[in-house]
Design a protein around this motif. Sequence first.
Motif, PDB file in Angstrom:
ATOM      1  N   THR A  44      -8.824  17.068   4.976  1.00 34.01           N
ATOM      2  CA  THR A  44      -8.744  15.534   5.370  1.00 34.01           C
ATOM      3  C   THR A  44      -8.394  14.724   4.005  1.00 34.01           C
ATOM      4  OG1 THR A  44     -10.750  15.703   6.724  1.00 34.01           O
ATOM      5  CG2 THR A  44     -10.588  13.614   5.792  1.00 34.01           C
ATOM      6  N   LEU A  45      -8.656  15.053   2.882  1.00 40.23           N
ATOM      7  CA  LEU A  45      -8.136  14.540   1.636  1.00 40.23           C
ATOM      8  C   LEU A  45      -6.819  14.278   1.523  1.00 40.23           C
ATOM      9  CD1 LEU A  45      -8.734  12.886  -0.965  1.00 40.23           C
ATOM     10  CD2 LEU A  45      -9.006  15.065  -1.938  1.00 40.23           C
ATOM     11  N   LEU A  46      -6.295  15.672   2.035  1.00 42.49           N
ATOM     12  CA  LEU A  46      -4.668  15.791   1.970  1.00 42.49           C
ATOM     13  C   LEU A  46      -3.993  14.774   2.914  1.00 42.49           C
ATOM     14  CD1 LEU A  46      -3.644  19.403   1.572  1.00 42.49           C
ATOM     15  CD2 LEU A  46      -3.757  17.638  -0.180  1.00 42.49           C
ATOM     16  N   LYS A  47      -4.670  14.868   4.300  1.00 39.56           N
ATOM     17  CA  LYS A  47      -4.041  13.996   5.091  1.00 39.56           C
ATOM     18  C   LYS A  47      -4.354  12.398   4.711  1.00 39.56           C
ATOM     19  CE  LYS A  47      -5.081  16.778   9.134  1.00 39.56           C
ATOM     20  NZ  LYS A  47      -5.868  17.146  10.452  1.00 39.56           N
ATOM     21  N   ILE A  48      -5.115  12.002   4.143  1.00 43.36           N
ATOM     22  CA  ILE A  48      -5.370  10.603   3.829  1.00 43.36           C
ATOM     23  C   ILE A  48      -4.416  10.206   2.460  1.00 43.36           C
ATOM     24  CG2 ILE A  48      -6.858   9.022   2.337  1.00 43.36           C
ATOM     25  CD1 ILE A  48      -9.079  10.238   4.061  1.00 43.36           C
ATOM     26  N   THR A  49      -4.127  11.248   1.835  1.00 47.23           N
ATOM     27  CA  THR A  49      -3.297  11.167   0.353  1.00 47.23           C
ATOM     28  C   THR A  49      -1.841  10.943   1.176  1.00 47.23           C
ATOM     29  OG1 THR A  49      -4.734  12.571  -0.966  1.00 47.23           O
ATOM     30  CG2 THR A  49      -2.451  12.170  -1.756  1.00 47.23           C
ATOM     31  N   ALA A  50      -1.540  11.914   2.054  1.00 50.69           N
ATOM     32  CA  ALA A  50      -0.253  11.763   2.784  1.00 50.69           C
ATOM     33  C   ALA A  50      -0.164  10.808   3.744  1.00 50.69           C
ATOM     34  CB  ALA A  50       0.036  13.092   3.451  1.00 50.69           C
ATOM     35  N   GLU A  51      -1.349   9.909   3.890  1.00 48.16           N
ATOM     36  CA  GLU A  51      -1.076   8.679   5.007  1.00 48.16           C
ATOM     37  C   GLU A  51      -0.916   9.078   6.588  1.00 48.16           C
ATOM     38  OE1 GLU A  51       1.304   5.635   3.530  1.00 48.16           O
ATOM     39  OE2 GLU A  51      -0.168   5.002   1.940  1.00 48.16           O
ATOM     40  N   VAL A  52      -1.407  10.324   6.425  1.00 53.60           N
ATOM     41  CA  VAL A  52      -1.357  10.715   8.108  1.00 53.60           C
ATOM     42  C   VAL A  52      -2.587  10.262   8.805  1.00 53.60           C
ATOM     43  CG1 VAL A  52      -1.741  13.028   9.312  1.00 53.60           C
ATOM     44  CG2 VAL A  52       0.031  12.985   7.586  1.00 53.60           C
ATOM     45  N   GLU A  53      -3.676  10.158   7.941  1.00 48.81           N
ATOM     46  CA  GLU A  53      -5.111   9.926   8.293  1.00 48.81           C
ATOM     47  C   GLU A  53      -5.403   8.663   7.697  1.00 48.81           C
ATOM     48  OE1 GLU A  53      -9.180  12.145   9.035  1.00 48.81           O
ATOM     49  OE2 GLU A  53      -7.347  13.236   9.646  1.00 48.81           O
ATOM     50  N   VAL A  54      -6.238   7.685   8.309  1.00 49.04           N
ATOM     51  CA  VAL A  54      -6.967   6.371   7.341  1.00 49.04           C
ATOM     52  C   VAL A  54      -8.063   6.733   6.967  1.00 49.04           C
ATOM     53  CG1 VAL A  54      -7.066   4.030   7.712  1.00 49.04           C
ATOM     54  CG2 VAL A  54      -5.196   5.034   8.900  1.00 49.04           C
ATOM     55  N   PRO A  55      -8.367   6.530   6.103  1.00 49.89           N
ATOM     56  CA  PRO A  55      -9.838   6.562   5.413  1.00 49.89           C
ATOM     57  C   PRO A  55     -10.798   5.174   6.196  1.00 49.89           C
ATOM     58  CG  PRO A  55      -8.594   5.448   3.753  1.00 49.89           C
ATOM     59  CD  PRO A  55      -7.707   5.702   4.890  1.00 49.89           C
ATOM     60  N   ASP A  56     -12.183   5.673   6.198  1.00 50.68           N
ATOM     61  CA  ASP A  56     -13.078   4.618   6.697  1.00 50.68           C
ATOM     62  C   ASP A  56     -13.121   3.454   5.617  1.00 50.68           C
ATOM     63  OD1 ASP A  56     -13.709   6.223   8.669  1.00 50.68           O
ATOM     64  OD2 ASP A  56     -15.402   7.046   7.866  1.00 50.68           O
ATOM     65  N   ALA A  57     -13.083   3.847   4.520  1.00 52.73           N
ATOM     66  CA  ALA A  57     -13.174   2.733   3.175  1.00 52.73           C
ATOM     67  C   ALA A  57     -12.312   3.197   2.367  1.00 52.73           C
ATOM     68  CB  ALA A  57     -14.637   2.366   2.770  1.00 52.73           C
ATOM     69  N   GLY A  58     -11.702   2.228   1.557  1.00 51.91           N
ATOM     70  CA  GLY A  58     -10.606   2.608   0.186  1.00 51.91           C
ATOM     71  C   GLY A  58      -9.367   2.373   0.698  1.00 51.91           C
ATOM     72  N   ARG A  59      -8.612   2.654  -0.382  1.00 53.25           N
ATOM     73  CA  ARG A  59      -7.111   2.679  -0.147  1.00 53.25           C
ATOM     74  C   ARG A  59      -6.342   3.724  -0.981  1.00 53.25           C
ATOM     75  NH1 ARG A  59      -4.994  -2.681  -3.540  1.00 53.25           N
ATOM     76  NH2 ARG A  59      -6.041  -2.105  -5.136  1.00 53.25           N
ATOM     77  N   VAL A  60      -4.994   3.921  -0.418  1.00 55.97           N
ATOM     78  CA  VAL A  60      -4.342   5.066  -1.225  1.00 55.97           C
ATOM     79  C   VAL A  60      -3.027   3.951  -1.770  1.00 55.97           C
ATOM     80  CG1 VAL A  60      -2.608   6.781  -1.102  1.00 55.97           C
ATOM     81  CG2 VAL A  60      -4.732   6.777   0.102  1.00 55.97           C
ATOM     82  N   ILE A  61      -2.768   3.787  -2.985  1.00 56.22           N
ATOM     83  CA  ILE A  61      -1.555   2.989  -3.602  1.00 56.22           C
ATOM     84  C   ILE A  61      -0.457   3.829  -3.880  1.00 56.22           C
ATOM     85  CG2 ILE A  61      -0.958   1.355  -5.291  1.00 56.22           C
ATOM     86  CD1 ILE A  61      -3.928   0.631  -5.673  1.00 56.22           C
ATOM     87  N   ARG A  62       0.611   3.686  -3.251  1.00 54.01           N
ATOM     88  CA  ARG A  62       1.861   4.652  -3.598  1.00 54.01           C
ATOM     89  C   ARG A  62       2.841   4.006  -4.584  1.00 54.01           C
ATOM     90  NH1 ARG A  62       4.614   7.883   1.402  1.00 54.01           N
ATOM     91  NH2 ARG A  62       2.812   8.908   1.964  1.00 54.01           N
ATOM     92  N   ASN A  63       3.447   4.615  -5.698  1.00 47.31           N
ATOM     93  CA  ASN A  63       4.526   4.127  -6.416  1.00 47.31           C
ATOM     94  C   ASN A  63       5.573   3.605  -5.481  1.00 47.31           C
ATOM     95  OD1 ASN A  63       5.812   3.284  -8.534  1.00 47.31           O
ATOM     96  ND2 ASN A  63       6.452   5.261  -9.309  1.00 47.31           N
ATOM     97  N   ASN A  64       6.199   2.658  -5.946  1.00 47.43           N
ATOM     98  CA  ASN A  64       7.289   1.984  -4.795  1.00 47.43           C
ATOM     99  C   ASN A  64       8.403   3.319  -4.918  1.00 47.43           C
ATOM    100  OD1 ASN A  64       6.352  -0.483  -4.771  1.00 47.43           O
ATOM    101  ND2 ASN A  64       7.556  -1.243  -6.520  1.00 47.43           N
ATOM    102  N   ASN A  65       8.803   3.256  -3.540  1.00 48.67           N
ATOM    103  CA  ASN A  65       9.936   4.104  -2.960  1.00 48.67           C
ATOM    104  C   ASN A  65       9.502   5.806  -3.246  1.00 48.67           C
ATOM    105  OD1 ASN A  65      11.748   1.995  -2.495  1.00 48.67           O
ATOM    106  ND2 ASN A  65      12.102   1.847  -4.639  1.00 48.67           N
ATOM    107  N   LEU A  66       8.329   6.032  -3.412  1.00 49.69           N
ATOM    108  CA  LEU A  66       7.803   7.453  -3.713  1.00 49.69           C
ATOM    109  C   LEU A  66       8.429   8.239  -2.329  1.00 49.69           C
ATOM    110  CD1 LEU A  66       5.983   9.481  -5.089  1.00 49.69           C
ATOM    111  CD2 LEU A  66       4.184   8.871  -3.597  1.00 49.69           C
ATOM    112  N   VAL A  67       8.873   9.557  -2.636  1.00 50.27           N
ATOM    113  CA  VAL A  67       9.290  10.350  -1.726  1.00 50.27           C
ATOM    114  C   VAL A  67       8.280  11.441  -1.775  1.00 50.27           C
ATOM    115  CG1 VAL A  67      11.178  11.818  -1.048  1.00 50.27           C
ATOM    116  CG2 VAL A  67      11.689   9.573  -2.201  1.00 50.27           C
ATOM    117  N   LEU A  68       7.704  11.638  -0.381  1.00 54.69           N
ATOM    118  CA  LEU A  68       6.593  12.740  -0.284  1.00 54.69           C
ATOM    119  C   LEU A  68       6.967  13.798   0.866  1.00 54.69           C
ATOM    120  CD1 LEU A  68       2.992  11.474  -0.463  1.00 54.69           C
ATOM    121  CD2 LEU A  68       3.611  12.966   1.578  1.00 54.69           C
ATOM    122  N   GLU A  69       6.634  14.976   0.502  1.00 55.92           N
ATOM    123  CA  GLU A  69       6.850  16.033   1.574  1.00 55.92           C
ATOM    124  C   GLU A  69       5.557  16.545   1.728  1.00 55.92           C
ATOM    125  OE1 GLU A  69       8.860  17.226   3.725  1.00 55.92           O
ATOM    126  OE2 GLU A  69      10.418  15.840   3.387  1.00 55.92           O
TER     127      GLU A  69
END
Length: 632
Positions: A44-69
Amino acid sequence: MNLLSAENISKSYSEKTLLNNVSFGINQGDKIGIIGINGTGKTTLLKITAEVEVPDAGRVIRNNNLVLEYLPQNPNFDLDATVLEQVFRSNSKLMGLIKEYTQLSQSGQASSDRMIKLTQEIDALGGWTLESEAKAVLTKLGITDFEAKIGALSGGQKKRVALASALVNPSELLILDEPTNHLDSDIIDWLEQYLNKRKGALLMITHDRYFLDRVVNRIIEIDKGNLYEYTGNYSEFLEKKFEREQMVAVHEKKRQDMYKKELAWIRKGAKARTTKQKARIERFEALQDGQVQTEDDRMNISVGSSRLGKKVIELHNITKTYDNKVVLNDFNYVVLRNDRVGIVGPNGSGKSTLMNIIKGDLKPSSGQVEVGETVKIGLYSQETYHMDDSLRVIDYIKEVAEYITTAEGDKITASQMLERFLFPSHMQWTFIEKLSGGEKRRLHLLRVLMGAPNVLLLDEPTNDLDTETLTILEDYIDEFPGAVITVSHDRYFLDKITEKIFAIEEKGKVKQYPGNYSDYQRMKKESEKITEQKNSNKKTTSNQSWKQEKEKPLKFTFKEQKEYDEIDDVIAEVEANLETHEQKINQAGADHVLLQQLTEEKEILEAQLDEKMQRWVYLNDLAEKIEQQRTK
């Protein structure tokens, strides 16, 4: 440089809290391993980090133009796509450019300006070498048919194609969920080296403890909704976690001592008349509610076993073939009462076949299996498809036994055993379909042990089991009064429990090695060195014989004379071909498929030229010596 920050993340499913207001950051160069008991929220933590899943509370802040696999546990596949097409199904900028370039090239309607711009952008990102790199990675992962349809591949092969896609596509942050599952030991060794050399950050879940030890520089542990961070690899994590738990234990002991004192005061019948007495009663209630869980709450699987007689299992001349392919070839072995055997070999070599023959679920093509009358086999398989998802957790266990007798002679109910296996009372009435993959594996393990077997067959037991459960399983095996035979790619697990290794080698031959997995690797390397030394000695002897022959009157053989006469023309022809290929490469422009083909052909020509030049030197040297001999 910070790539990503997760702030105050919370996530719950029904009444179960997985993540409780946790925060962490990922910086450039971080290689992070996430560990924790199955079902605690790692995926679940991985999915939230990858923005595949949305947390109930809190947020994930990415660096501009971050390329993620992101490589999930269960990737999506296009069954009609080829292997290479699946690898390149990425949403990255580079993949988008290549797709656009390919579509425009095929349509024939692209403007020259757009094609030139696309070519420059792809070139700047190193895109033209991507296909050859993808083929190299796929080959290392055991996939050699690049045009095969995804639908025709096995589950393990599909997972390796997905892994190749995640590795090949350029990214600043690579997120992997159980990348070592379905990989044999040699491929895991290669993956370790690949990830260590790879630039960019890494966030992954793996239960392979050697892998964690050799790859990561940070550990994130999820425990009861909380997140704990440790700097260093797995070995350093164990040391620091021990220190943390010692501090927790000291704190808990102090709390209990104070609790006893306050309890004694309360029992004296103190009246809550004054503010001071009210405050003390409130403090007592706080102490009562403030209990923390320590290591004493870990599961204990000291389970008894059935009596085992002298005769266990005997394998006589076992041979197994599939479609004329020999998987096992004339294998003989007598299982001993306290055996600890590990079976290793590449994927598809016949490890599970051997286990099924021992279990009696599969008949050999020839040979005989004899099983002792007192033998009671417990098979822990790598698949959980046989579990009835409509059953509740406790009913699944009670199907085997209502209670079991421990090694100490105590009786423990199915419900109590479930609690020891980290299935608290509220989870015992949960339907199996609602469990995570790792929780199902842990439940399946308990069911096997509830049957009180005296011979344990473990087929890939480490897949999807968390590190804590694995440690306890290893302790259980250490005390188990019976034979244990396991198939596993987990080198750490094999090192801890095995005393013999059966390696399935070419043409179904099974070679036996004494010791654990590290001993097997050492002996195998020593054997390879001896073979190399023998070959080297043969080469030296051959060279000495050649030198003795040279002491005879020198002269060209008929073949050498012909080669000497033609060698200058041959070299000139190869050099002309090389020059032609260099011109074609310069003219190929952005046609990366043609460029790849011409480059490979050029490399072959360069190798031919090098070989011919060496022959030219040898033949001219020999001609000179023949001339000197003639003039003496």
